[in-house]
Design a protein around this motif. Structure first.
Motif, short mmCIF file in Angstrom:
data_model
loop_
_atom_site.label_atom_id
_atom_site.label_comp_id
_atom_site.label_asym_id
_atom_site.label_seq_id
_atom_site.Cartn_x
_atom_site.Cartn_y
_atom_site.Cartn_z
N PRO A 145 23.68 0.87 -24.93
CA PRO A 145 23.66 2.42 -23.86
C PRO A 145 24.31 2.26 -22.09
N LEU A 146 25.04 2.56 -22.01
CA LEU A 146 25.77 2.73 -20.56
C LEU A 146 24.83 3.85 -19.66
N MET A 147 24.39 3.89 -18.90
CA MET A 147 23.11 4.49 -18.30
C MET A 147 24.49 4.38 -16.63
N ASP A 148 23.44 5.56 -15.50
CA ASP A 148 24.33 5.64 -14.39
C ASP A 148 23.27 4.09 -13.57
N ARG A 149 24.09 3.71 -13.51
CA ARG A 149 22.92 1.96 -12.09
C ARG A 149 22.43 2.52 -11.03
N THR A 150 22.36 3.68 -10.36
CA THR A 150 21.88 3.77 -9.68
C THR A 150 20.36 3.95 -9.34
N SER A 151 19.48 4.47 -8.21
CA SER A 151 17.62 4.12 -8.45
C SER A 151 17.76 5.46 -9.06
#
Length: 302
Positions: A145-151
């Motif tokens: 899984p590659l995700m947006d790491r911002t809040s």
């Protein structure tokens, strides 16, 4: 090395970029690559009405007609499946492919690696994917899984900007770029090298452990908490809209109610609940949280 089938759906093109990077260590001659195309394409950029109207069928995992994919074989040594979560569920094109009897026949008895490109919530959708693969007789051996790491709040704001304008740029030149970062997209090549090595050995027994040892995959505790509760609420809304939305006008009204409910829950209610959860619950449930994260990071089904 045997023949590897790579198939994915990408509405915005981001997942195509991820898979390009993932495949860079592979011998191109060993790879057969296809994209999934709905007969009726999903619009991009979305309008708010069209976007939220897709929720009920997506959550209930209904199928849609797909254009025929000209697979060159009836059996492959490895299948790589790329998808995005929509409303905590697999996107309809991928659900439809996994429920297609012809593709189920191809998947039967075959190792499968999933690659996810999304905002930040993938746990529930991957549980559905696990079951769909298992029901077809496939064997999930790896998940990336590659995700947006911002809040959570910032990524929700930036992803809506991207989805509703079609522009993957900085909103007002203040907010970070939406979606998976360029750095994480490039990191897909590291995962590709790991999977390529396992494929060369035809041994996937420790593949997911090797993937996790990169240290590039983590589940934020806040996301774990939200996902454990939100899917149930989505199912309630999906059932309500499909049962009571018997005319276009009624459905439009209910979808609008859901939209405002979701925005209020996301931007106003969730931050308060998460504050209380992190203050009063997390310090006393560390072991249980760790076990849940270990399960979701793995490839086994409950």
């Amino acid at each position: 090395m045997g023949k590897i089938l790579v198939v994915n759906y990408s509405q915005t093109g981001q997942l195509n970029e991820i898979i390009d990077q993932f495949l860079s260590p592979f011998d191109p001659e060993s790879v057969e690559r296809h994209q999934i195309y709905p007969v009726i394409p999903f619009v991009f950029p979305w309008t708010t009405g069209e976007f939220f109207d897709k929720m009920p069928e997506c959550v209930q995992e209904d199928t849609i007609p797909l254009k025929r994919i000209p697979f060159a074989a009836q059996h492959y040594d490895l299948i790589v499946l790329g998808y995005q979560p929509w409303f905590l569920s697999p996107s309809p094109p991928v659900t439809s492919l996994l429920k297609d009897p012809d593709f189920q026949s191809i998947m039967h008895g075959t190792p499968v690696v999933t690659i996810i490109g999304g905002r930040n919530m993938w746990l529930n959708s991957q549980e559905s994917i696990k079951n769909l693969i298992k029901n077809a007789g496939g064997k999930l051996v790896g998940n990336i899984p590659l995700m947006d790491r911002t809040s959570n709040l910032i990524s929700a704001f930036t992803i809506l900007h991207w989805m509703l304008t079609g522009r993957k740029d900085s909103k007002w030149n203040i907010f970070p770029l939406p979606g998976v970062s360029d750095e994480d997209i490039k990191s897909a090549s590291k995962f590709g090298a790991i999977v390529n090595s396992a494929a060369a050995r035809s041994d996937y027994s420790d593949l997911q452990k090797e993937i996790l040892r990169t240290g590039l995959i983590a589940i934020p505790t806040d996301i774990l908490f939200i996902e454990q509760r939100a899917k149930k609420l989505f199912r309630i809304w999906a059932n309500l809209i499909k049962k009571k939305g018997t005319t276009p006008a009624k459905r439009k009204r209910l979808v609008s109610f859901f939209k405002y409910y979701l925005l209020i829950a996301l931007f106003m209610v969730a931050p308060v609940i998460l504050f209380v959860y992190n203050l009063l619950i997390v310090p006393f449930t560390g072991n249980a949280i760790k076990k849940k994260k270990e399960y979701f990071c793995g490839v086994e089904t409950k």
